[in-house]
Design a protein around this motif. Sequence first.
Motif, PDB file in Angstrom:
ATOM      1  N   ALA A  52      -6.102 -10.497   5.376  1.00 51.77           N
ATOM      2  CA  ALA A  52      -6.673 -10.504   3.971  1.00 51.77           C
ATOM      3  C   ALA A  52      -5.157 -10.854   3.138  1.00 51.77           C
ATOM      4  N   LYS A  53      -4.776  -9.437   3.740  1.00 55.13           N
ATOM      5  CA  LYS A  53      -3.883  -8.528   2.331  1.00 55.13           C
ATOM      6  C   LYS A  53      -2.990  -8.966   2.494  1.00 55.13           C
ATOM      7  N   SER A  54      -2.181  -9.562   4.249  1.00 52.52           N
ATOM      8  CA  SER A  54      -1.283  -9.544   4.893  1.00 52.52           C
ATOM      9  C   SER A  54      -0.889 -10.937   4.108  1.00 52.52           C
ATOM     10  N   LEU A  55      -2.180 -12.470   3.722  1.00 53.13           N
ATOM     11  CA  LEU A  55      -2.138 -13.715   3.764  1.00 53.13           C
ATOM     12  C   LEU A  55      -1.694 -13.757   1.653  1.00 53.13           C
ATOM     13  N   VAL A  56      -2.125 -12.626   1.085  1.00 52.70           N
ATOM     14  CA  VAL A  56      -2.392 -12.706  -0.381  1.00 52.70           C
ATOM     15  C   VAL A  56      -0.565 -12.285  -0.244  1.00 52.70           C
ATOM     16  N   SER A  57      -0.212 -11.239   0.017  1.00 56.61           N
ATOM     17  CA  SER A  57       1.008 -11.055   0.015  1.00 56.61           C
ATOM     18  C   SER A  57       1.930 -12.114   0.741  1.00 56.61           C
ATOM     19  N   LYS A  58       2.224 -11.572   1.391  1.00 58.46           N
ATOM     20  CA  LYS A  58       2.971 -12.564   2.687  1.00 58.46           C
ATOM     21  C   LYS A  58       3.730 -11.347   3.346  1.00 58.46           C
ATOM     22  N   THR A  59       2.884 -10.231   2.919  1.00 58.23           N
ATOM     23  CA  THR A  59       3.892  -9.479   4.393  1.00 58.23           C
ATOM     24  C   THR A  59       2.697  -9.223   5.675  1.00 58.23           C
ATOM     25  N   THR A  60       3.448  -8.769   6.698  1.00 58.59           N
ATOM     26  CA  THR A  60       2.810  -8.723   7.519  1.00 58.59           C
ATOM     27  C   THR A  60       2.433  -6.355   7.776  1.00 58.59           C
ATOM     28  N   ARG A  61       2.926  -6.642   7.003  1.00 58.97           N
ATOM     29  CA  ARG A  61       3.260  -4.898   8.000  1.00 58.97           C
ATOM     30  C   ARG A  61       3.265  -4.135   9.061  1.00 58.97           C
ATOM     31  N   THR A  62       4.325  -4.954   9.634  1.00 54.16           N
ATOM     32  CA  THR A  62       4.931  -4.358  10.584  1.00 54.16           C
ATOM     33  C   THR A  62       6.858  -4.327  10.832  1.00 54.16           C
ATOM     34  N   ILE A  63       6.870  -3.369  11.169  1.00 50.59           N
ATOM     35  CA  ILE A  63       8.808  -3.345  11.934  1.00 50.59           C
ATOM     36  C   ILE A  63       8.842  -3.984  13.324  1.00 50.59           C
ATOM     37  N   GLY A  64      10.163  -4.297  13.440  1.00 53.81           N
ATOM     38  CA  GLY A  64      10.149  -4.977  14.965  1.00 53.81           C
ATOM     39  C   GLY A  64      10.901  -3.677  15.349  1.00 53.81           C
ATOM     40  N   LEU A  88       8.441   6.337  14.016  1.00 53.98           N
ATOM     41  CA  LEU A  88       6.539   6.074  13.882  1.00 53.98           C
ATOM     42  C   LEU A  88       6.102   7.020  12.947  1.00 53.98           C
ATOM     43  N   ALA A  89       6.810   8.547  12.749  1.00 61.37           N
ATOM     44  CA  ALA A  89       5.960   8.794  11.900  1.00 61.37           C
ATOM     45  C   ALA A  89       6.392   8.636  10.417  1.00 61.37           C
ATOM     46  N   GLN A  90       7.760   7.682  10.047  1.00 60.18           N
ATOM     47  CA  GLN A  90       7.560   7.622   8.896  1.00 60.18           C
ATOM     48  C   GLN A  90       6.313   6.151   8.678  1.00 60.18           C
ATOM     49  N   LEU A  91       6.755   5.384   9.080  1.00 59.91           N
ATOM     50  CA  LEU A  91       5.094   4.192   9.594  1.00 59.91           C
ATOM     51  C   LEU A  91       4.329   4.362   9.532  1.00 59.91           C
ATOM     52  N   THR A  92       3.694   5.132  10.257  1.00 57.48           N
ATOM     53  CA  THR A  92       2.088   5.669   9.890  1.00 57.48           C
ATOM     54  C   THR A  92       2.152   6.014   8.727  1.00 57.48           C
ATOM     55  N   ARG A  93       3.418   6.635   8.060  1.00 61.66           N
ATOM     56  CA  ARG A  93       2.727   7.419   6.799  1.00 61.66           C
ATOM     57  C   ARG A  93       3.027   6.507   5.425  1.00 61.66           C
ATOM     58  N   MET A 308      14.392   3.791   5.543  1.00 63.88           N
ATOM     59  CA  MET A 308      15.806   2.718   4.838  1.00 63.88           C
ATOM     60  C   MET A 308      14.668   1.156   5.045  1.00 63.88           C
ATOM     61  N   VAL A 309      14.807   0.870   5.601  1.00 65.36           N
ATOM     62  CA  VAL A 309      14.365  -0.454   6.165  1.00 65.36           C
ATOM     63  C   VAL A 309      12.523  -0.660   4.740  1.00 65.36           C
ATOM     64  N   LEU A 310      11.687   0.586   4.868  1.00 63.70           N
ATOM     65  CA  LEU A 310      11.196   0.106   4.431  1.00 63.70           C
ATOM     66  C   LEU A 310      11.793  -0.287   2.853  1.00 63.70           C
ATOM     67  N   ARG A 311      12.768   0.648   2.522  1.00 62.88           N
ATOM     68  CA  ARG A 311      12.838   0.326   0.550  1.00 62.88           C
ATOM     69  C   ARG A 311      13.539  -0.854   1.021  1.00 62.88           C
ATOM     70  N   MET A 312      14.232  -1.253   1.878  1.00 61.82           N
ATOM     71  CA  MET A 312      14.985  -2.652   1.178  1.00 61.82           C
ATOM     72  C   MET A 312      14.081  -4.091   1.631  1.00 61.82           C
ATOM     73  N   ILE A 313      12.464  -3.936   1.653  1.00 61.93           N
ATOM     74  CA  ILE A 313      11.541  -4.404   2.405  1.00 61.93           C
ATOM     75  C   ILE A 313      10.749  -4.272   0.853  1.00 61.93           C
ATOM     76  N   GLN A 314      11.041  -3.402  -0.252  1.00 57.14           N
ATOM     77  CA  GLN A 314      10.285  -2.895  -1.530  1.00 57.14           C
ATOM     78  C   GLN A 314      11.181  -3.653  -2.294  1.00 57.14           C
TER      79      GLN A 314
END
Length: 342
Positions: A52-64, A88-93, A308-314
């Motif tokens: 539901a959150k993904s549909l609202v925010s239009k994000t997947t919370r997934t990094i390829g 994984l350490a950074q993504l999980t966090r 870095m990629v998470l900061r770019m997304i944000q």
Amino acid sequence: MSVTIKDVAKMVGVAPSTVSRVIANHPRISAETSKKVRKAMEDLGYHPNVMAKSLVSKTTRTIGVVLPRPAEELLLNFFFYELIRGVLAQLTRSNYDLLMAGGSNEHEELETVTRLVRSGRVDGLLLLYSRASDPVIHFLHEEKVPFVLLGRSLDYEDVPSVDNDNVQAAFDATNHLIAQGQKRIGFVSGPSKLAMTQDRLMGYRKALTEAGLPFKDSWVVEGEFLLESGYRAMAYIMSQPEPPTALVVIDDVVAFGVLKGLTELNYRIPQDVAIVSFNNIALTELTMPPLSSVDVGTYQLGYTASQMVLRMIQQVEITARQIIPHRLVVRESSLLTVPPHA
């Protein structure tokens, strides 16, 4: 009755929107507030509805994560295990998931990445390699998709990347052998199209030039990041009339193959051939003799790249190119107990 965001907000004494921002890891939320909200979520047993959150925010919370080609290298080289551990350490966090992708050739890689981006399955991508004239990098750059490159781009100056100073790292490794009195130093390389290979070869040549030592094409052998590649290289390089008495090897796993090949050819290490490699994976301490290796901060490379990629997304400002420090770890494989060959 299920617990809602409003229940969490009421318990902490904040607005429901603040709880939503904590769940989304919004950079403007203080660490103290985030800690209180997450504790309330845990105490109340609240779990965000990801779909539901993904549909609202239009994000997947997934990094390829795009794997290098051939992808078998990931399973045979411990460097990539440590790299993925950092990712994984950074993504999980940050409550993100990881999706691995790749292809057996350039065309398949581009198809896979295009499908991931166009279908909206990922919010951003990490590329665990850097090659010249790569259509994947060109596609992502043109599409303005958040992505970070492990290594430096050979085609674009503004591509966000995490890397070592590979020229200096190879320069330091070669200089170490020179300081041991070595004069005939070879280089066991990786694929020539990779930026890392080009940079390390440059550092190796630079050290030889500054020391007034010869560079010979026949002392440079190109291969893949596989044990078998290093093993095969020894049959060629040591069959020469005047083979090198020391080797700089592109990668620890390749160096394991070099050790195996030299041992079968009855060369002593380091008395006959001294060796320095790269990555300093855990097994380097267990070889016979233990292997000198340049520690490139593998875990930190992965952790920083995903950060870095998470900061770019944000849409948080980043330093486009980040350099992770290296250090040479000297062990017995490069320390001479007798004078080197003339």
